[in-house]
Write a protein that holds these residues in place. Structure first.
Motif, short mmCIF file in Angstrom:
data_model
loop_
_atom_site.label_atom_id
_atom_site.label_comp_id
_atom_site.label_asym_id
_atom_site.label_seq_id
_atom_site.Cartn_x
_atom_site.Cartn_y
_atom_site.Cartn_z
N ASP A 510 16.05 3.01 -1.90
CA ASP A 510 16.49 2.22 -3.06
C ASP A 510 15.95 0.80 -2.97
O ASP A 510 15.56 0.20 -4.00
N PHE A 511 15.93 0.24 -1.76
CA PHE A 511 15.38 -1.11 -1.55
C PHE A 511 13.92 -1.14 -2.00
O PHE A 511 13.47 -2.10 -2.65
N CYS A 512 13.15 -0.11 -1.66
CA CYS A 512 11.74 -0.06 -2.02
C CYS A 512 11.55 0.15 -3.52
O CYS A 512 10.64 -0.44 -4.14
N ARG A 513 12.37 0.98 -4.13
CA ARG A 513 12.21 1.27 -5.55
C ARG A 513 12.39 0.02 -6.41
O ARG A 513 11.83 -0.07 -7.51
N GLU A 514 13.16 -0.92 -5.93
CA GLU A 514 13.35 -2.17 -6.67
C GLU A 514 12.14 -3.08 -6.59
O GLU A 514 12.04 -4.05 -7.35
N ARG A 515 11.20 -2.76 -5.68
CA ARG A 515 10.12 -3.71 -5.39
C ARG A 515 8.72 -3.13 -5.52
O ARG A 515 7.74 -3.82 -5.27
N MET A 516 8.61 -1.85 -5.86
CA MET A 516 7.27 -1.26 -6.00
C MET A 516 7.32 -0.05 -6.93
O MET A 516 8.41 0.45 -7.28
N ALA A 517 6.14 0.39 -7.34
CA ALA A 517 6.04 1.58 -8.18
C ALA A 517 6.65 2.78 -7.47
O ALA A 517 6.52 2.93 -6.25
N ARG A 518 7.30 3.64 -8.22
CA ARG A 518 8.03 4.76 -7.61
C ARG A 518 7.12 5.68 -6.80
O ARG A 518 7.54 6.22 -5.78
N PHE A 519 5.85 5.88 -7.26
CA PHE A 519 5.00 6.81 -6.52
C PHE A 519 4.60 6.27 -5.14
O PHE A 519 4.14 7.02 -4.29
N LYS A 520 4.80 4.95 -4.92
CA LYS A 520 4.46 4.34 -3.63
C LYS A 520 5.63 4.36 -2.64
O LYS A 520 5.44 4.11 -1.45
N VAL A 521 6.81 4.67 -3.11
CA VAL A 521 8.00 4.62 -2.26
C VAL A 521 7.95 5.73 -1.20
O VAL A 521 7.64 6.89 -1.53
N PRO A 522 8.22 5.39 0.07
CA PRO A 522 8.19 6.43 1.12
C PRO A 522 9.16 7.56 0.80
O PRO A 522 10.30 7.31 0.37
N LYS A 523 8.71 8.78 1.01
CA LYS A 523 9.57 9.94 0.81
C LYS A 523 10.23 10.37 2.11
O LYS A 523 11.17 11.16 2.10
N THR A 524 9.70 9.84 3.23
CA THR A 524 10.25 10.14 4.55
C THR A 524 10.37 8.85 5.33
O THR A 524 9.47 8.00 5.28
N VAL A 525 11.49 8.69 6.06
CA VAL A 525 11.71 7.49 6.87
C VAL A 525 12.12 7.91 8.27
O VAL A 525 13.00 8.77 8.45
N VAL A 526 11.48 7.31 9.28
CA VAL A 526 11.78 7.60 10.69
C VAL A 526 12.06 6.28 11.39
O VAL A 526 11.29 5.33 11.29
N PHE A 527 13.19 6.23 12.13
CA PHE A 527 13.57 5.02 12.84
C PHE A 527 13.29 5.17 14.34
O PHE A 527 13.47 6.25 14.91
N GLY A 528 12.85 4.09 14.97
CA GLY A 528 12.62 4.11 16.42
C GLY A 528 11.47 3.21 16.80
O GLY A 528 10.75 2.68 15.93
N PRO A 529 11.26 2.99 18.11
CA PRO A 529 10.16 2.14 18.58
C PRO A 529 8.81 2.70 18.13
O PRO A 529 8.60 3.92 18.14
N LEU A 530 7.90 1.81 17.74
CA LEU A 530 6.57 2.23 17.28
C LEU A 530 5.59 2.25 18.44
O LEU A 530 5.58 1.32 19.27
N PRO A 531 4.74 3.27 18.52
CA PRO A 531 3.71 3.30 19.58
C PRO A 531 2.67 2.24 19.32
O PRO A 531 2.24 2.03 18.18
N LYS A 532 2.25 1.54 20.38
CA LYS A 532 1.29 0.44 20.23
C LYS A 532 0.16 0.59 21.22
O LYS A 532 0.31 1.18 22.29
N THR A 533 -0.99 0.02 20.84
CA THR A 533 -2.13 -0.01 21.74
C THR A 533 -1.90 -1.07 22.81
O THR A 533 -0.93 -1.83 22.77
#
Length: 550
Positions: A510-533
């Motif tokens: 919902d936060f994203c839909r208020e700020r961008m076109a609907r087709f750009k909104v993530p359909k999947t969300v995953v929480f956790g530490p991000l792998p980095k180089t």
């Protein structure tokens, strides 16, 4: 015709143009460019000024020049000479800065090694680069020992502190063997190789980008001018010196006779303390470094009076990070470049009228990759199919291409990769961007990171920018996930701020839909530490694999 061109058939000396007669090169008017000369000048003109602060150690420019001459001489006396490779595995300590001048003094090639890599990759780099010397700091003695066990062939190990490696020569012993008045030869030609920097390849073996003396000298001047270095500047090493030779700032700092302040480990408390203690005026880092500073707990923050110029490379900083950094006393400048371009190639130059823009618009301008450094010949956005520049309309997407003396010579021992990277007389970055009417470039994505959903192109960077405006989100990475209906859909991986409660998937969408076109909104969300180089960049190739497995 130039002095190096062959005479025209049948031409005589008398046929030469007046501007080509009696105006030849000689030692009075032509000396090969090398960053080593910047240190010689600094020692001669401001020898008593502090060049390096490393913990309790202080080295003046006279001290630094003498120690570099001793190191170069000591290596020469042990048989190291022109184009021999000298590798170094060390954190941001004074000896790392010394190596950036002493090894080129000798005409040898410096190979700074990434301290975050595994032993096998380090062993590959030593073998591929033909290292004859390995300088290793005590903290990485065990890592070096494991790497050396994986390779064959003799190598001189020089230890800073006690590495635990049998037969290692103490660094200070090597310096004591050297001549403080060593008449260093420098390069026979300014195109001579100076540095070997391995890229952290995500597939296959790393590639070794080769720098020249000419390129390093010019990049030093370009960095100094771009970042506003003066003799009063104090530069804090929050960027690892093994990465693109510290974006060429060891040489740039000396070009301006500035003071370099070493930092072994990037920790917010130490950064704030050093800024306050030494009057730090400049620092650089990847977005993850800015994020650490911006989200430092109040207990780590020490007040300081000066405005600190902070250059960030890699992905564009989010508007949230820029706003927080400004509130803390930092002036953020966005740089763009690569290992292949000696670090920074373009800079986002703030324009006077930006001050009148709303904050969000100003931050969006500040996040652009900008225009070429003064010492880069050209940076364009070109159509990958035709190689022609795209329209400067801020809409047409093409590939960023670079040209100039501060582009690498090529990849060591890899002519095919070199030919691909430098095809058509341009360095092909692989970054997709638009070109604005004011001449600045703005990355839209890596070519491999564009998400194509239902025939629409989605910039992962645009979606990440929106996600990082959420008050609980510290880092965001968006990749394509296979979608039975749309072909691909955006999948967001999020790392929360310390102590923050993760929002629900629905709250975030919902936060994203208020700020961008609907087709750009993530359909999947995953929480956790991000792998980095090893250099702090988010490993999107890992996330793409995870997204496919969801």
């Amino acid at each position: 015709m130039t002095e190096t061109d062959p005479p025209r058939a049948g031409a005589h000396e008398s046929d030469r143009h007046p501007f080509e007669t009696g105006l030849d090169r000689n030692p009075a008017n032509y000396v090969p460019l090398t960053p080593v000369s910047l240190l010689a000048r600094a020692a001669a003109s401001v020898g008593g000024r502090v060049a390096i602060i490393d913990g309790a150690r202080r080295l003046t420019y006279a001290d630094l020049y003498t120690r570099c001459r001793r190191l170069a001489s000591g290596l020469a006396r042990r048989g190291i000479g022109r184009l021999d490779t000298v590798a170094i595995l060390a954190p941001n300590v004074a000896e790392m800065i010394e190596a950036h001048f002493a090894v080129p003094m000798l005409g040898a090639v410096l190979n700074p090694l990434n301290t975050r890599l595994d032993p096998a990759t380090i062993a590959f780099s030593l073998d591929h680069g033909g290292a004859r010397v390995l300088i290793v700091e005590a903290e990485y003695g065990a890592l070096a020992a494991r790497a050396l066990a994986d390779r064959a062939g003799p190598i001189l190990v020089v230890e800073i502190g006690t590495s635990g490696i049998a037969g290692a020569v103490p660094y200070e012993t090597l310096l004591a063997e050297g001549d403080p008045a060593y008449a260093w030869p420098g390069p026979a030609d300014e195109w001579q190789s100076l540095c070997l920097l391995y890229t952290s390849g995500t597939t296959g073996d790393p590639k070794g980008a080769v720098y020249s003396h000419r390129g390093a000298y010019l990049q030093a001047l370009g960095n100094a001018v771009t970042f506003g270095f003066t003799a009063e500047s104090a530069y804090l090493w929050t960027l690892p010196m093994f990465h693109c030779s510290g974006w060429s700032y060891p040489w740039a700092s000396v070009a301006a006779c500035a003071t370099q302040i070493c930092l072994r480990k990037v920790e917010p408390a130490a950064i704030f303390a050093l800024i306050a203690e030494h009057g730090v005026t400049h620092l650089c880092g990847a977005p993850i470094v800015l994020s650490m500073i911006a989200h430092a707990p109040a207990s780590d923050r020490v007040p300081f009076r000066q405005r600190v110029r902070c250059a960030v490379g890699g992905a564009a900083p989010s508007s949230t990070i820029i706003r927080t950094m400004e509130d803390l006393g930092f002036q953020v400048t966005h740089l763009y470049g690569a290992t292949e371009s000696y670090g920074p190639a373009t800079v986002c130059l703030e324009q006077p009228d930006w001050a009148d823009l709303p904050d969000d618009d100003r931050y969006a301008r500040m996040a652009r990759q900008g225009v070429a450094l003064a010492t880069l010949e050209a940076a364009i956005v070109a159509d990958p199919d035709t190689d022609q520049p795209v329209l400067q309309d801020g809409l047409t997407v093409g590939e960023i291409c670079l040209r100039g003396n501060t582009v690498m010579k090529g990849y060591l021992g890899n002519p095919d990769a070199t030919a691909r990277a430098l095809a058509g007389g341009w360095y092909r970055t692989g970054d997709l961007a638009v070109w604005h009417p004011d001449g600045s470039v703005e990355i839209k994505d890596r070519a491999k990171d564009i998400i194509i959903s239902g025939g629409e192109n989605i910039s992962s960077l645009e979606v990440e920018e929106v996600l990082m405006r959420h008050p609980a989100v510290m880092l965001a990475a968006v990749v394509a996930r296979p979608d039975a209906t749309w072909g691909e859909s955006p999948c967001a991986f999020l790392e929360m701020k310390p102590g923050a409660t993760a929002p629900t998937d629905r709250e975030l969408i919902d936060f994203c839909r208020e700020r961008m076109a609907r087709f750009k909104v993530p359909k999947t969300v995953v929480f956790g530490p991000l792998p980095k180089t090893s250099t702090g960049k988010i490993q999107k190739f890992v996330l793409r694999e995870q997204a496919r497995a969801l």
